[in-house]
Design an enzyme around this catalytic site. Sequence first.
Site, mmCIF file in Angstrom:
data_model
loop_
_atom_site.group_PDB
_atom_site.id
_atom_site.type_symbol
_atom_site.label_atom_id
_atom_site.label_comp_id
_atom_site.label_asym_id
_atom_site.label_seq_id
_atom_site.Cartn_x
_atom_site.Cartn_y
_atom_site.Cartn_z
ATOM 1 N N ILE A 116 45.144 4.060 57.015
ATOM 2 C CA ILE A 116 46.276 3.712 57.876
ATOM 3 C C ILE A 116 47.019 4.990 58.245
ATOM 4 O O ILE A 116 47.373 5.793 57.374
ATOM 5 C CB ILE A 116 47.212 2.726 57.150
ATOM 6 C CG1 ILE A 116 46.440 1.453 56.791
ATOM 7 C CG2 ILE A 116 48.430 2.407 58.002
ATOM 8 C CD1 ILE A 116 47.200 0.490 55.904
ATOM 9 N N ASN A 143 55.698 3.639 54.027
ATOM 10 C CA ASN A 143 56.277 3.308 52.717
ATOM 11 C C ASN A 143 57.708 3.828 52.592
ATOM 12 O O ASN A 143 58.588 3.140 52.072
ATOM 13 C CB ASN A 143 55.416 3.893 51.588
ATOM 14 C CG ASN A 143 54.343 2.930 51.119
ATOM 15 O OD1 ASN A 143 54.476 1.720 51.271
ATOM 16 N ND2 ASN A 143 53.275 3.460 50.558
ATOM 17 N N ASP A 162 52.696 -2.727 50.578
ATOM 18 C CA ASP A 162 51.607 -3.550 50.024
ATOM 19 C C ASP A 162 51.212 -4.655 50.995
ATOM 20 O O ASP A 162 50.019 -4.968 51.153
ATOM 21 C CB ASP A 162 52.030 -4.158 48.691
ATOM 22 C CG ASP A 162 52.072 -3.133 47.558
ATOM 23 O OD1 ASP A 162 51.556 -2.017 47.757
ATOM 24 O OD2 ASP A 162 52.622 -3.446 46.486
ATOM 25 N N GLU A 196 45.559 4.003 50.732
ATOM 26 C CA GLU A 196 45.479 3.331 52.024
ATOM 27 C C GLU A 196 44.110 3.489 52.665
ATOM 28 O O GLU A 196 43.924 3.212 53.848
ATOM 29 C CB GLU A 196 46.555 3.864 52.982
ATOM 30 C CG GLU A 196 46.369 5.293 53.435
ATOM 31 C CD GLU A 196 47.013 6.330 52.529
ATOM 32 O OE1 GLU A 196 47.364 7.399 53.020
ATOM 33 O OE2 GLU A 196 47.159 6.055 51.309
#
Length: 306
Positions: A170, A177, A186, A213
């Site tokens: 990602i 985050n 998450d 990720e």
Amino acid sequence: MVQNAKTGTMIETPEREVAVINQTFCDMFDIPGPPNQYVGLKSNQLFLSHAPMLKDPARFLKTVESTVYSKESIVDEEITFINGKIYARDYIPIYEGHVYIGHYWEYRDITEKKKAECDLRKANKKLEMLSMKDGLTGLNNRRSLDKQLEIEWEYAQKEKEPLSFLLFDIDYFKAYNDTYGHIQGDECLKEVANIAKSVVFDEPAFIARYGGEEFGILLPRANQYEAIKMAEAIRQQVEQRGIIHQASDLFKCVTISVGIMTVVPSENIPPISIVHQADQALYEAKRTGRNRISVYSHHKEADSNV
């Protein structure tokens, strides 16, 4: 001692007549008591007349006859009855000095023990399966992917077929985050995992969360064109989902970058090389702008962007 034993016991003469039999033996074989009434009776007649618990009486007697003929001790021979009970059978030929004087049979109920062993095997299998899964996304984990890679590599090498590997992550996930928090992070990982799963659902693909990720997809018998096609389908689906990502420098939504490696395995190439080269292609996709696909080239490392 024999009459009060918790094990089913029968002692026969050399002529196969019952010399001693206890109540536990009768209970196991569903033979009406008292047991003393069967002393002097031929054991095969006893089984055929009073042993409805046997699945196959003829086979049972044939096995007994073979055991007696061999005069070799047997320990823990398993027998399953119609009612599901499982017994361990011991046989000992009886000698007085060098003179053969009879047969000793003992049956022990091991049903609960076998059930416990079965339950333990199931529990261990479940634990093994859980150890191969990623707890967050429900995908396979890196350990299971490494194992599957070895299997597919060996098969592709033998059949001289292509094997492709997609590695994607990602874009700007750390920023995601930092902006939305780890709980929302998450959820983002799970959403991307579900998108990828839906794309490869009908394909012979092995998908895993490779770490953080990063996600990996192993594509057996897939050439480079097929790998690119799948990678692009996943990339488009993620972008079109429109997961808000204000900290992204691209489209203010979640996107992915993909590295691809396709190879026909050979003995002089280690399986892990396909992962390393897909990782180099992923790095190139990141370096050249993200939200794109990069294909590893043997001549120029990851020089082909889509």
